[in-house]
Enzyme design. Structure first.
Site, PDB file in Angstrom:
ATOM      1  N   GLN A   1      -8.412  -6.885 -11.231  1.00  0.00           N
ATOM      2  CA  GLN A   1      -8.978  -5.647 -10.430  1.00  0.00           C
ATOM      3  C   GLN A   1      -8.543  -4.398 -11.369  1.00  0.00           C
ATOM      4  OE1 GLN A   1      -9.592  -4.985  -6.142  1.00  0.00           O
ATOM      5  NE2 GLN A   1      -7.872  -3.756  -6.031  1.00  0.00           N
TER       6      GLN A   1
ATOM      7  N   ASP B   1      -3.385  -7.234  -7.762  1.00  0.00           N
ATOM      8  CA  ASP B   1      -4.726  -7.728  -8.154  1.00  0.00           C
ATOM      9  C   ASP B   1      -5.010  -7.222  -9.692  1.00  0.00           C
ATOM     10  OD1 ASP B   1      -6.308  -7.928  -5.393  1.00  0.00           O
ATOM     11  OD2 ASP B   1      -4.726  -6.399  -5.019  1.00  0.00           O
TER      12      ASP B   1
ATOM     13  N   HIS C   1       0.786  -1.219   0.141  1.00  0.00           N
ATOM     14  CA  HIS C   1       0.055  -0.010  -0.125  1.00  0.00           C
ATOM     15  C   HIS C   1       0.755   1.220   0.017  1.00  0.00           C
ATOM     16  CE1 HIS C   1      -2.749  -2.924   2.254  1.00  0.00           C
ATOM     17  NE2 HIS C   1      -3.408  -2.481   1.213  1.00  0.00           N
TER      18      HIS C   1
HETATM   19  P1  PAJ Z   1      -6.667  -3.797  -0.591  1.00  0.00           P
HETATM   20  O1  PAJ Z   1      -6.469  -5.392  -0.987  1.00  0.00           O
HETATM   21  O2  PAJ Z   1      -6.486  -3.230   0.639  1.00  0.00           O
HETATM   22  O3  PAJ Z   1      -5.357  -3.142  -1.802  1.00  0.00           O
HETATM   23  C1  PAJ Z   1      -5.400  -1.811  -1.959  1.00  0.00           C
HETATM   24  C2  PAJ Z   1      -4.456  -1.550  -3.180  1.00  0.00           C
HETATM   25  O4  PAJ Z   1      -3.211  -2.158  -2.667  1.00  0.00           O
HETATM   26  C3  PAJ Z   1      -4.826  -2.528  -4.515  1.00  0.00           C
HETATM   27  O5  PAJ Z   1      -4.702  -1.516  -5.496  1.00  0.00           O
HETATM   28  C4  PAJ Z   1      -3.898  -3.453  -4.432  1.00  0.00           C
HETATM   29  O6  PAJ Z   1      -3.618  -4.056  -5.555  1.00  0.00           O
HETATM   30  C5  PAJ Z   1      -2.503  -2.878  -3.794  1.00  0.00           C
HETATM   31  N1  PAJ Z   1      -1.659  -3.799  -3.172  1.00  0.00           N
HETATM   32  C6  PAJ Z   1      -2.018  -4.913  -2.329  1.00  0.00           C
HETATM   33  N2  PAJ Z   1      -0.942  -5.582  -2.093  1.00  0.00           N
HETATM   34  C7  PAJ Z   1      -0.116  -5.070  -2.917  1.00  0.00           C
HETATM   35  C8  PAJ Z   1       1.446  -5.547  -3.100  1.00  0.00           C
HETATM   36  N3  PAJ Z   1       1.857  -6.677  -2.395  1.00  0.00           N
HETATM   37  N4  PAJ Z   1       2.008  -4.523  -3.908  1.00  0.00           N
HETATM   38  C9  PAJ Z   1       1.400  -3.764  -4.563  1.00  0.00           C
HETATM   39  N5  PAJ Z   1       0.408  -3.158  -4.222  1.00  0.00           N
HETATM   40  C10 PAJ Z   1      -0.467  -4.153  -3.605  1.00  0.00           C
HETATM   41  O7  PAJ Z   1      -7.809  -3.840  -3.389  1.00  0.00           O
HETATM   42  C11 PAJ Z   1      -8.635  -3.586  -2.471  1.00  0.00           C
HETATM   43  O8  PAJ Z   1      -7.970  -3.172  -1.104  1.00  0.00           O
HETATM   44  C12 PAJ Z   1     -10.003  -3.249  -2.593  1.00  0.00           C
HETATM   45  O9  PAJ Z   1     -10.448  -4.335  -3.651  1.00  0.00           O
HETATM   46  C13 PAJ Z   1     -10.483  -1.947  -2.993  1.00  0.00           C
HETATM   47  C14 PAJ Z   1      -9.623  -1.543  -4.368  1.00  0.00           C
HETATM   48  C15 PAJ Z   1      -9.976  -0.771  -2.116  1.00  0.00           C
HETATM   49  C16 PAJ Z   1     -11.918  -1.767  -3.291  1.00  0.00           C
HETATM   50  O10 PAJ Z   1     -12.493  -1.930  -1.940  1.00  0.00           O
END
Ligand code: PAJ
Length: 276
Positions: A144, A141, A28
């Site tokens: 997504q 994701d 994040h």
């Molecule tokens: P969440 O799983 O909290 O992820 C938020 C964002 O962080 C997403 O864009 C996800 O692809 C990115 N992310 C998660 N793990 C990552 C990693 N290891 N490296 C790089 N980016 C990473 O994805 C969601 O939330 C939800 O579906 C949301 C888009 C917020 C809608 O509710």
């Protein structure tokens, strides 16, 4: 949130949005770093979105830590943290959703049927409330981010979507808020996901061009772990998500998978350039 966003727009400031469900990790934080490069005001949204979880999934136990998240976000340079309540986002008579007819029903969508309807709906709502010029998502994701790009194109949202590479633990495991569910032995077994992607990369580098054979080798590697259960492993065109049978020279391939380790469902992927 609307008035803060309107004030920023009046001052000609570029707004970037980083949507999250909180329990922040370095993945994040890397999105925030990239957002800062593209805009003047970074809005991080923190909302565990109930509509993207099916009744059998982990909504009620999804890890939450608002105090740590707000400290991490502030330290990383987030200007506004928008963390609405579920009842504000979904009033009792909520009825209108955004969903993908085709791309939301394959891969992740075939195992989580209502998932992307929930994701696209909340992201559309957040875009309308925050009114950003850019939005940053993770490649973690992949589908997504793919669907959100498609939504902005198909429904004429004036938002640029930026996709950031996957941030991994030292042993290769893709960072995820859900990794906290893993017991120590499951955590060790979870390395099989990224290892199998590395195996695919190596096979391709050595000249293997049959997707079926690559997937079979990855499967063998993963099912050696006693608590692993594969939902899918697929090799697709990154631009269309169409399955690839025979890898062609000078193209890109997306290798993508979802695997349960015990009761924890993990996803990972890699983009590979097929040289010749
Ligand atoms: P969440 O799983 O909290 O992820 C938020 C964002 O962080 C997403 O864009 C996800 O692809 C990115 N992310 C998660 N793990 C990552 C990693 N290891 N490296 C790089 N980016 C990473 O994805 C969601 O939330 C939800 O579906 C949301 C888009 C917020 C809608 O509710």
């Amino acid at each position: 949130m609307r008035s803060a966003s309107a004030a920023a727009s009046r001052e000609n400031k570029r707004i970037g949005i980083v949507p999250t469900m909180g329990y922040l990790h370095e993945g994040h934080l890397s999105l925030i770093e990239i957002a800062k490069l593209h805009c003047d005001i970074v809005v991080m949204t923190l909302f565990v979105n109930p509509t993207q979880f099916s009744p059998s999934e982990d909504f009620s136990v999804y890890p939450r830590s608002f105090a740590d998240d707000s400290a991490l976000a502030a330290h990383a340079g987030v200007n506004i943290l928008f963390a609405p309540e579920a009842k504000e986002m979904y009033p009792a008579d909520f009825d209108i959703y955004v969903c993908s007819e085709k791309f939301g029903t394959i891969l992740e969508g075939s195992f989580r049927p209502a998932h992307f309807k929930g994701v696209l709906t909340i992201v559309a709502k957040l875009f309308h409330i925050v009114n950003p010029q850019i939005a940053v998502f993770g490649q973690k994701d992949y589908q997504q981010a793919f669907l959100i790009k498609k939504m902005t194109r198909d429904l004429d949202f004036d938002v640029e979507i930026v996709v950031v590479p996957i941030v991994r633990e030292h042993d290769g495991l893709a960072m995820s808020s859900r990794n906290v569910y893993l017991s120590p032995t499951e955590r060790t077994q979870a390395r099989a996901l990224s290892h199998s992607l590395k195996i695919a990369e190596k096979l391709i580098a050595e000249g293997e061009r049959s997707a079926t054979k690559i997937i079979a080798t990855m499967k063998e590697h993963i099912i050696r772990e006693q608590d692993a259960r594969i939902d899918y492993i697929a090799i697709t065109e990154p631009e269309t998500l169409a399955p690839i049978e025979q890898l062609l020279p000078d193209t890109m391939a997306l290798v993508v998978l979802a695997v349960h380790i015990g009761t924890t469902r993990l996803i990972d992927n890699i983009l590979i350039h097929i040289k010749h």
